[in-house]
Scaffold this active site. Structure first.
Site, PDB file in Angstrom:
ATOM      1  N   GLU A   1      12.063  70.839 -88.484  1.00  0.00           N
ATOM      2  CA  GLU A   1      13.318  70.294 -87.978  1.00  0.00           C
ATOM      3  C   GLU A   1      14.316  71.430 -88.054  1.00  0.00           C
ATOM      4  OE1 GLU A   1      16.859  69.562 -88.034  1.00  0.00           O
ATOM      5  OE2 GLU A   1      16.594  68.347 -89.832  1.00  0.00           O
TER       6      GLU A   1
ATOM      7  N   CYS B   1      22.449  68.557 -90.127  1.00  0.00           N
ATOM      8  CA  CYS B   1      21.748  68.895 -88.887  1.00  0.00           C
ATOM      9  C   CYS B   1      22.153  67.979 -87.748  1.00  0.00           C
ATOM     10  CB  CYS B   1      20.234  68.848 -89.102  1.00  0.00           C
ATOM     11  SG  CYS B   1      19.658  67.369 -89.937  1.00  0.00           S
TER      12      CYS B   1
END
Length: 502
Positions: A260, A297
């Site tokens: 990720e 994120c």
């Protein structure tokens, strides 16, 4: 009490050299530097433990996950104390993150007691079928083997030593070797102590879990290239993740790398919504943009809005809300330095205008707001690159056709957001097929910070948001990363995995 050592197969092992932590407050501590030799010992122990661990019942693994959660909670005050010192995060944030960590451990414990994740299928034999009989076929998901997990800098608990990658892999029946993040090694060690205590209490092989602290690039390379490691979970930067992804692909036996890697998480503000509540959206964006010093994120770094007075009011509201916020401590000196560099990169972009600029000093971050035309944004790929921190970029479109062009030109994202009212539905219907292809999660009238840990969650997306668009690192579906389907043909019942009959 902290040892400063690695946990390898139940033993606390010192290294030949040490590194010093760099806490936001308080005295630094010394921790052993990981080496490829430590990785070798940890992976060998994980492989040795795999046969016994994958044969444990789902009830036994659920009890283990719940016991880890109990042990973490028993160390809650200690974790908060050292976590706030190492990261600069406020106590309330760490306590909330601890709750998320224990909550997802318990979520997986409950999940594996159900049947659907095994995806069991059975096609019975047809011995009389012509022109040829059909064999008996049973299929189910099986654990893949030892898994490597890289701790994240921005989530010292929920995406680190006992975070979602570790919890889902242990739930699947896979031993885990964690490379701890050097930003919060003390926090990582205390959590590792909790896992070790749970292993002992549940009488499970100690090789089921190991933690290798710190280390240089050679430690990460040794971990992802070890032939006994069968998959990797990673949360971090695009550059670091891509390097490890390439190593996984270049192995003699390539393995999946579930990375990720971040995202700018664009928001599209449709005209009727902006006209009706642009000021409220601007204030909400400011709060989401600066949450945790922007070190998420899912930080919504881009806002796409039409030219005109309604868009001006949105920008003015966001500016006023951002200007009122204090400086925040960033997780590491390196992250703060990278943020300042990102601010400079955006500010130097062609056509970029400063709306709000505030000085950033040392490890402190302050909000920054810039504006650029859609034409200049579309012509400059650098403006679409993530800045990890509380920086917002407003992209002003001339018309809705430019909004559609921006959506069509996006790279893969973790999230995309639509702010809309009923009168915006037609435009939203044009944008949705584009955004669905670009993101793992599409939101309406909300902000992407705050990721619910539930069955229906997807935290991933097309590259470069993540390296595997078919996976998620949050939610119960994340267990699928550590499983593979196996078909059993004409197999005697005595040789079937115990989970088949459970």
């Amino acid at each position: 009490m902290l040892t400063g050592h690695h946990l390898i197969a139940g033993q606390w092992i010192a290294g030949e050299t040490t590194f010093s932590s760099s806490p936001a407050s308080g005295a630094p501590r010394l921790f052993s530097v990981g080496t490829p030799a430590h990785v070798e010992a940890a992976v060998q122990a994980a492989e040795a433990a795999f046969s016994a661990y994958r044969a444990t019942s789902r009830a036994a693994r659920a009890a283990f996950l719940n016991r880890i959660a109990d042990e973490i909670e028993a160390r809650g005050a200690e974790i908060t104390e050292i976590g706030t010192s190492e990261t600069g995060l406020p106590a309330a944030r760490l306590e909330g993150e601890r709750g998320r960590t224990t909550g997802q451990l318990r979520l997986f414990a409950a999940h594996i007691l159900k049947d659907d994740w095994l995806d069991r299928r059975h096609d019975a034999a047809l011995p009389d079928r012509q022109p040829a009989p059909r064999p008996d076929l049973k299929m189910m998901q099986r654990p893949i083997g030892p898994v490597a997990v890289f701790g994240a800098s921005n989530f010292p608990l929920a995406f680190s030593v006992a975070g979602g990658d570790t919890a889902s892999a242990l739930a699947a029946g896979c031993p885990v070797v964690v490379k701890g993040h050097s930003a919060h090694p003390g926090t990582g060690e205390i959590v590792a102590q909790a896992i070790s205590a749970a292993l002992t209490a549940c009488a499970l092989p100690p090789g089921v879990f190991s933690l290798v602290q710190g280390g240089r690039r050679d430690v990460g390379e040794a971990l992802v290239t070890h032939p006994m490691i069968q998959a990797v979970g990673f949360t971090g930067s695009l550059m670091g993740g891509r390097a490890l992804f390439d190593l996984c692909a270049q192995r003699a036996q390539p393995i999946p790398f579930f990375g990720e890697l971040g995202s700018v998480n664009p928001m599209f503000l449709l005209p009727h919504a902006v006209a009706a509540r642009g000021e409220a959206i601007g204030k909400g964006w400011a709060a989401s943009l600066t949450m945790g010093a922007g070190q998420f994120c899912t930080n919504p770094g881009i806002a796409v809005v039409l030219q005109g007075p309604e868009g001006d009011a949105f920008v003015a509201a966001a500016k006023a809300a951002l200007a009122a916020l204090p400086a925040q401590t960033m997780l590491t000196d390196g992250i703060a330095q990278a943020y300042r560099a990102g601010v400079g990169r955006i500010a130097a972009g062609t056509g970029v205008q400063a709306v709000l600029t505030t000085p950033c000093d040392q490890r402190l971050a302050t909000p920054q707001l810039f504006e650029v035309s859609a034409s200049d944004w579309l012509a400059n790929h650098d403006l679409a690159e993530e800045v990890f921190g509380p920086l917002g970029l407003v992209v002003r479109a001339q018309d809705t056709a430019q909004m559609v062009a921006i959506a069509a030109g996006l790279q893969g994202q973790l999230t995309c957001t639509l702010h809309l009212d009923d009168a915006d539905i037609h435009l939203a219907q044009t944008l949705m097929p584009l955004l669905e292809r670009k993101a793992g999660r599409v939101l309406a009238n909300g902000f992407p910070t705050g990721v619910e840990v539930v069955d229906a969650q997807v935290h991933g997306g097309p590259y470069p948001a993540s390296t595997n668009f078919g996976a998620t690192s949050v939610g119960t579906m994340s267990i699928r990363r550590w499983l593979r389907p196996v078909a059993f043909q004409n197999m005697p019942a005595a040789l079937m995995p115990p989970d088949w009959a459970d």
